[in-house]
Design a protein around this motif. Structure first.
Motif, PDB file in Angstrom:
ATOM      1  N   PRO A  91     -17.592  77.448  54.970  1.00 34.65           N
ATOM      2  CA  PRO A  91     -17.512  78.657  54.148  1.00 34.65           C
ATOM      3  C   PRO A  91     -16.094  78.874  53.630  1.00 34.65           C
ATOM      4  O   PRO A  91     -15.119  78.487  54.285  1.00 34.65           O
ATOM      5  CB  PRO A  91     -17.917  79.767  55.121  1.00 34.65           C
ATOM      6  N   PRO A  92     -15.960  79.463  52.448  1.00 38.71           N
ATOM      7  CA  PRO A  92     -14.629  79.660  51.869  1.00 38.71           C
ATOM      8  C   PRO A  92     -13.675  80.344  52.830  1.00 38.71           C
ATOM      9  O   PRO A  92     -14.009  81.328  53.470  1.00 38.71           O
ATOM     10  CB  PRO A  92     -14.910  80.538  50.642  1.00 38.71           C
ATOM     11  N   ASP A  93     -12.484  79.782  52.925  1.00 42.07           N
ATOM     12  CA  ASP A  93     -11.380  80.324  53.726  1.00 42.07           C
ATOM     13  C   ASP A  93     -11.604  80.232  55.235  1.00 42.07           C
ATOM     14  O   ASP A  93     -10.783  80.727  56.001  1.00 42.07           O
ATOM     15  CB  ASP A  93     -11.093  81.779  53.351  1.00 42.07           C
ATOM     16  N   SER A  94     -12.709  79.620  55.664  1.00 40.25           N
ATOM     17  CA  SER A  94     -12.953  79.538  57.104  1.00 40.25           C
ATOM     18  C   SER A  94     -11.926  78.646  57.802  1.00 40.25           C
ATOM     19  O   SER A  94     -11.547  78.916  58.949  1.00 40.25           O
ATOM     20  CB  SER A  94     -14.365  79.025  57.372  1.00 40.25           C
ATOM     21  N   THR A  95     -11.476  77.591  57.132  1.00 39.85           N
ATOM     22  CA  THR A  95     -10.500  76.697  57.759  1.00 39.85           C
ATOM     23  C   THR A  95      -9.194  77.422  58.030  1.00 39.85           C
ATOM     24  O   THR A  95      -8.537  77.206  59.065  1.00 39.85           O
ATOM     25  CB  THR A  95     -10.255  75.472  56.863  1.00 39.85           C
ATOM     26  N   ARG A  96      -8.795  78.302  57.126  1.00 41.95           N
ATOM     27  CA  ARG A  96      -7.597  79.106  57.373  1.00 41.95           C
ATOM     28  C   ARG A  96      -7.764  79.975  58.612  1.00 41.95           C
ATOM     29  O   ARG A  96      -6.873  80.072  59.466  1.00 41.95           O
ATOM     30  CB  ARG A  96      -7.299  79.988  56.157  1.00 41.95           C
ATOM     31  N   THR A  97      -8.954  80.608  58.741  1.00 44.65           N
ATOM     32  CA  THR A  97      -9.215  81.462  59.897  1.00 44.65           C
ATOM     33  C   THR A  97      -9.162  80.658  61.186  1.00 44.65           C
ATOM     34  O   THR A  97      -8.610  81.114  62.200  1.00 44.65           O
ATOM     35  CB  THR A  97     -10.589  82.134  59.748  1.00 44.65           C
ATOM     36  N   VAL A  98      -9.753  79.461  61.160  1.00 44.50           N
ATOM     37  CA  VAL A  98      -9.723  78.588  62.335  1.00 44.50           C
ATOM     38  C   VAL A  98      -8.290  78.213  62.691  1.00 44.50           C
ATOM     39  O   VAL A  98      -7.878  78.272  63.860  1.00 44.50           O
ATOM     40  CB  VAL A  98     -10.577  77.334  62.097  1.00 44.50           C
ATOM     41  N   ALA A  99      -7.511  77.821  61.686  1.00 38.26           N
ATOM     42  CA  ALA A  99      -6.131  77.392  61.942  1.00 38.26           C
ATOM     43  C   ALA A  99      -5.305  78.532  62.542  1.00 38.26           C
ATOM     44  O   ALA A  99      -4.482  78.307  63.447  1.00 38.26           O
ATOM     45  CB  ALA A  99      -5.496  76.901  60.647  1.00 38.26           C
ATOM     46  N   GLU A 100      -5.524  79.745  62.069  1.00 37.48           N
ATOM     47  CA  GLU A 100      -4.780  80.892  62.615  1.00 37.48           C
ATOM     48  C   GLU A 100      -5.153  81.142  64.071  1.00 37.48           C
ATOM     49  O   GLU A 100      -4.289  81.455  64.899  1.00 37.48           O
ATOM     50  CB  GLU A 100      -5.067  82.132  61.775  1.00 37.48           C
ATOM     51  N   ARG A 101      -6.426  80.986  64.391  1.00 33.95           N
ATOM     52  CA  ARG A 101      -6.847  81.190  65.784  1.00 33.95           C
ATOM     53  C   ARG A 101      -6.284  80.086  66.673  1.00 33.95           C
ATOM     54  O   ARG A 101      -5.841  80.350  67.803  1.00 33.95           O
ATOM     55  CB  ARG A 101      -8.380  81.208  65.860  1.00 33.95           C
ATOM     56  N   LEU A 102      -6.279  78.860  66.172  1.00 36.18           N
ATOM     57  CA  LEU A 102      -5.751  77.743  66.969  1.00 36.18           C
ATOM     58  C   LEU A 102      -4.268  77.935  67.277  1.00 36.18           C
ATOM     59  O   LEU A 102      -3.799  77.570  68.367  1.00 36.18           O
ATOM     60  CB  LEU A 102      -5.956  76.431  66.214  1.00 36.18           C
ATOM     61  N   ASP A 631     -11.070  89.528  55.903  1.00 34.59           N
ATOM     62  CA  ASP A 631     -10.803  88.189  56.424  1.00 34.59           C
ATOM     63  C   ASP A 631     -11.841  87.166  55.973  1.00 34.59           C
ATOM     64  O   ASP A 631     -11.585  85.972  55.976  1.00 34.59           O
ATOM     65  CB  ASP A 631     -10.742  88.223  57.959  1.00 34.59           C
ATOM     66  N   ASP A 632     -13.033  87.612  55.570  1.00 37.12           N
ATOM     67  CA  ASP A 632     -14.079  86.666  55.160  1.00 37.12           C
ATOM     68  C   ASP A 632     -14.615  87.008  53.768  1.00 37.12           C
ATOM     69  O   ASP A 632     -15.797  86.838  53.498  1.00 37.12           O
ATOM     70  CB  ASP A 632     -15.215  86.661  56.186  1.00 37.12           C
ATOM     71  N   TRP A 633     -13.745  87.467  52.887  1.00 39.16           N
ATOM     72  CA  TRP A 633     -14.171  87.898  51.555  1.00 39.16           C
ATOM     73  C   TRP A 633     -14.928  86.800  50.813  1.00 39.16           C
ATOM     74  O   TRP A 633     -15.970  87.039  50.212  1.00 39.16           O
ATOM     75  CB  TRP A 633     -12.964  88.355  50.746  1.00 39.16           C
ATOM     76  N   GLU A 634     -14.388  85.580  50.847  1.00 35.99           N
ATOM     77  CA  GLU A 634     -15.028  84.501  50.089  1.00 35.99           C
ATOM     78  C   GLU A 634     -16.430  84.210  50.612  1.00 35.99           C
ATOM     79  O   GLU A 634     -17.364  83.998  49.835  1.00 35.99           O
ATOM     80  CB  GLU A 634     -14.156  83.237  50.123  1.00 35.99           C
ATOM     81  N   THR A 635     -16.581  84.221  51.940  1.00 35.51           N
ATOM     82  CA  THR A 635     -17.913  84.000  52.517  1.00 35.51           C
ATOM     83  C   THR A 635     -18.845  85.143  52.149  1.00 35.51           C
ATOM     84  O   THR A 635     -19.997  84.920  51.754  1.00 35.51           O
ATOM     85  CB  THR A 635     -17.821  83.884  54.046  1.00 35.51           C
ATOM     86  N   TYR A 636     -18.371  86.366  52.254  1.00 35.96           N
ATOM     87  CA  TYR A 636     -19.198  87.531  51.926  1.00 35.96           C
ATOM     88  C   TYR A 636     -19.607  87.498  50.455  1.00 35.96           C
ATOM     89  O   TYR A 636     -20.768  87.710  50.108  1.00 35.96           O
ATOM     90  CB  TYR A 636     -18.426  88.809  52.238  1.00 35.96           C
ATOM     91  N   ARG A 637     -18.659  87.234  49.597  1.00 36.22           N
ATOM     92  CA  ARG A 637     -18.934  87.211  48.154  1.00 36.22           C
ATOM     93  C   ARG A 637     -19.946  86.120  47.808  1.00 36.22           C
ATOM     94  O   ARG A 637     -20.834  86.324  46.978  1.00 36.22           O
ATOM     95  CB  ARG A 637     -17.631  86.981  47.394  1.00 36.22           C
ATOM     96  N   THR A 638     -19.823  84.970  48.468  1.00 36.51           N
ATOM     97  CA  THR A 638     -20.699  83.842  48.157  1.00 36.51           C
ATOM     98  C   THR A 638     -22.109  84.066  48.675  1.00 36.51           C
ATOM     99  O   THR A 638     -23.092  83.748  48.005  1.00 36.51           O
ATOM    100  CB  THR A 638     -20.122  82.550  48.749  1.00 36.51           C
TER     101      THR A 638
END
Length: 730
Positions: A91-102, A631-638
């Protein structure tokens, strides 16, 4: 060394790889690398078009999934590895969210667990069932022995991010073409795990007709999978027991639903029986009821008895279904007769029916209209439609009917006025001399009505033909602004008249005084001088339950003793366990999910934090600070679809991460000049008709029949005076 290596592996099945790499290339991250273990020429050519954003490792056609993963991992240099099958999505921007958590995790954590969406050839963006389990795990680092329930997560390797050192230490055990085996083994081998209860993977299920037929040996391998996994858990009683339960459940489900030939089914049952008996934990008790009988027969290896039990169960279900259907038909006939009889009576011009939020009680725009009706037209008697379980919560003296009862249908049949913020039943007959007012319950950011059709996650279960039949019964549709009026015309196309009067529920934002605000804050336990921040996120169609997208305890700690967080979960989750249970007594986090009316919470709050909830449009009337956490705008929008770009037209500062949100709320950014300018533009657009007299306009026009020219004119936004802010009310 990059923080994260995304290892994409496999052939370009149905060209899914193109979309996956497009999404990664659109948002490259400085601390993340993408390695594509491309199987076959098409995958190699597709990946080649995305260089230099990705590293391409060409592999020959026929390379197995396990071999492709291993080759990709050998090329990767990141501290963490995220294996993504080329047929799946991110999903859009999910990789960024994962990287921040890691980046937050210590080296003691071996596996990060993610939530996911499911997609098939006919639908996309469907929620998984993993959200509540991940929410239960929270953000702590856990040992599996203390959280064995995590074994019940969907066994997908794409929802596990593995520490590279952990992968190398256990590469031989994790390298298998049985992906569920690898996913479960990763949990069993990890010293500690952590969770990210956000959508960060899309599992695409291919049509079975496009896949090779399942061989008997592949069927039998299911039993072998659990036999080997149970060996890994042999000395861990809690983990072993949960894994055994999962094994028996999966074996019975596969046997029942697998559609196997008789000889294969018999052999599968035999192997599963041997494993169930041999691997049964000491002292393990079977569940009661039919499930216990199934397990008993499995352990006995009683294939014939099990088949007979299945046949008997099917017969019993058929009989029960026939009886239930007969009762329903009889009940429907009686109800229909009562309703048709009532429809022959004259319409009562002094009777109005009100309902809100699927019959939850006295709330929202209908409640504000009913209150004004009692003031301006007391000769009209209001009756509320309320479910039996909510009837006890009604204000004293509220006349009401329970859906399905005789008086309910008689009231619907004879009322001159029908007012609802959602839907009356499909069976409702709209009489020519009755008036149907649809008040709605928010300004639309997300797609609504027939505009949801291109978005399967939002549209699942909706009958659009029935929806339009209900819309055709509307006489009036209420609107708070020009944007809403136009969107309702596209979402609900019909011949109703739009009443551009404002939302009556928002009148209180202009009529409440300092005494009202002090009283609400006192009821909520907010001491004078403390800042109250209302956090009100919306529902997500692609999540199975409510998973707070913020670490609320950490946020409360950062905001300090002078700030109280009022947390309101969406009403869709009213029947599920609250993830706030452990935080309620801290004094700085107050769970107000069940507090009604929500307008009082807005009056009590110094600021609002929300994501995509329509509460932002209502709260803007107060001209108080609003912060958007997206934080999940792209996923929500899609997956949900939206009518405008909130990121470009927000009512205040936008935070994409928790750190950004904390930074906004711990500085003046939440209420500085820039935030005020954004809020002013938002108010002009979306608070267009809300001026404190919406309910009066509705009652005079709909119930008293006054013409438009005689109604109170809408006061321009710049000339209105909202209710005082909490600091002004002290």
């Amino acid at each position: 060394m990059p923080e994260l290596s995304v290892v994409v592996h496999g052939p370009n099945t149905q060209d899914h790889l193109t979309g996956l790499l497009d999404s990664l290339a659109a948002r490259p991250l400085p601390d993340t690398e993408v390695v594509v273990a491309a199987v076959g020429d098409w995958a190699r050519e597709t990946a080649g078009r995305h260089t230099p954003h990705v590293q391409v490792l060409p592999l020959p056609d026929g390379t197995s999934g396990a071999a492709a993963r291993t080759a990709g991992a050998a090329r990767a240099t990141g501290r963490w590895l995220h294996f993504v099958n080329a047929k799946d999505g991110l999903p859009p921007d999910s990789t960024r969210t994962v990287a921040e958590r890691l980046a937050e995790l210590a080296d003691t954590v071996d596996v990060l667990l993610l939530d996911h969406l499911r997609s098939t050839w006919r639908s996309s963006g469907l929620p998984s069932a993993d959200g509540p389990l991940l929410a239960r795990a929270g953000r702590a680092e856990l040992a599996l022995d203390d959280a064995a329930y995590l074994l019940r997560l969907t066994p997908l390797l794409g929802t596990r991010v593995l520490r590279a050192g952990f992968w190398r230490a256990h590469e031989e055990q994790l390298t298998t073409d049985d992906e569920p085996h690898a996913a479960l083994a990763a949990l069993l081998l990890a010293d500690r795990v952590a969770a990210l209860p956000h959508i960060a993977h899309e599992d695409r299920r291919l049509r079975s007709a496009t896949l090779p037929p399942v061989t008997p040996e592949q069927r039998y391998a299911l039993v072998d999978r659990y036999e080997s996994l149970l060996d890994l858990a042999r000395d861990r009683p809690a983990v072993y027991t949960v894994l055994y339960e999962i094994m028996v459940r999966d074996c019975l489900r596969t046997f029942t639903r697998g559609g196997m030939p008789e000889d294969v089914a018999r052999e599968f049952f035999h192997r599963a029986s041997v494993a169930a008996l041999r691997r049964r934990p000491d002292g393990h008790r079977r569940p009661a009821g039919p499930e216990g009988i199934r397990r008993s027969l499995l352990e006995e290896g009683a294939y014939g008895k099990y088949r007979a039990f299945q046949t008997a169960n099917r017969a019993r279900r058929a009989v029960r279904s026939t009886v239930r259907a007969g009762r329903r038909r009889l009940g429907a006939q009686v109800r229909d007769q009562q309703y048709r009889s009532a429809l022959r009576r004259p319409v009562d011009p002094r009777l109005a029916v009100f309902a809100a939020y699927w019959n939850r009680g006295v709330a929202c725009n209908p409640a504000a209209i009913a209150a004004k009706l009692a003031e301006l037209a007391p000769h009209i008697h209001p009756v509320w439609v309320v479910t039996a379980e909510n009837a006890a919560l009604l204000p004293p003296g509220t006349d009401h009917v329970v859906p399905g009862t005789r008086r309910y249908w008689e009231t619907l049949a004879t009322a001159a006025y029908l007012v609802n913020n959602v839907n009356f039943p499909n069976d409702l007959v709209k009489r020519p001399d009755a008036v149907h007012l649809q008040t709605h319950h928010g300004t639309p950011l997300k797609r609504m009505g027939v505009d949801q059709m291109p978005f399967p996650a939002a549209a699942q279960g909706l009958n659009f033909a029935a929806l339009l039949e209900r819309v055709d019964k509307w006489d009036y549709s209420l609107s708070a602004n020009s944007h809403t009026t136009r969107m309702w015309e596209t979402a609900y196309p019909s011949r109703y008249m739009s009443l551009d009067y404002g939302y009556p529920r928002n009148d209180v934002y202009y009529t409440a005084g300092a005494d009202d605000i002090r009283a609400v804050r006192a009821r909520l336990g907010i001491a004078p001088g403390r800042r109250a921040v209302l956090y009100a996120p919306t529902h997500r169609d692609y999540e199975a339950g409510w998973t707070p997208r913020l670490d609320l305890a950490a946020l409360a700690d950062r905001l300090g003793e002078d700030t109280v967080l009022l947390v309101r979960g969406h009403y869709f989750y009213a029947g599920s366990a609250s993830p706030l249970t452990g935080l309620r007594r801290s004094g700085r986090i107050v769970d107000v999910s069940s507090y009604d009316p929500v307008e009082e919470l807005c009056l009590a709050a110094d600021a609002l934090v929300t994501d995509y909830s329509s509460i932002m449009f209502d709260y803007a009337n107060l001209d108080r600070p609003i912060v958007v956490h997206a934080d999940d705008w792209e996923t929500y929008r899609t997956t949900r679809g939206v009518y405008f770009d909130l990121m470009a037209e927000a009512p205040g500062p936008v935070a994409r991460t928790q750190d950004e949100l904390t930074g906004i709320l711990t500085t003046d950014a939440w209420r500085d000049d820039s935030a005020a300018k954004e809020r002013a533009a938002f108010r002009r657009r979306f608070c267009e008709y809300d001026d404190g007299r919406a309910a009066e306009r509705v009652v005079r026009r709909v119930f008293l029949g006054q013409d438009e020219a005689s109604l109170p004119p809408v006061i321009p936004v710049g000339e209105r005076t909202p209710a005082p802010a909490p600091q002004e009310a002290v």
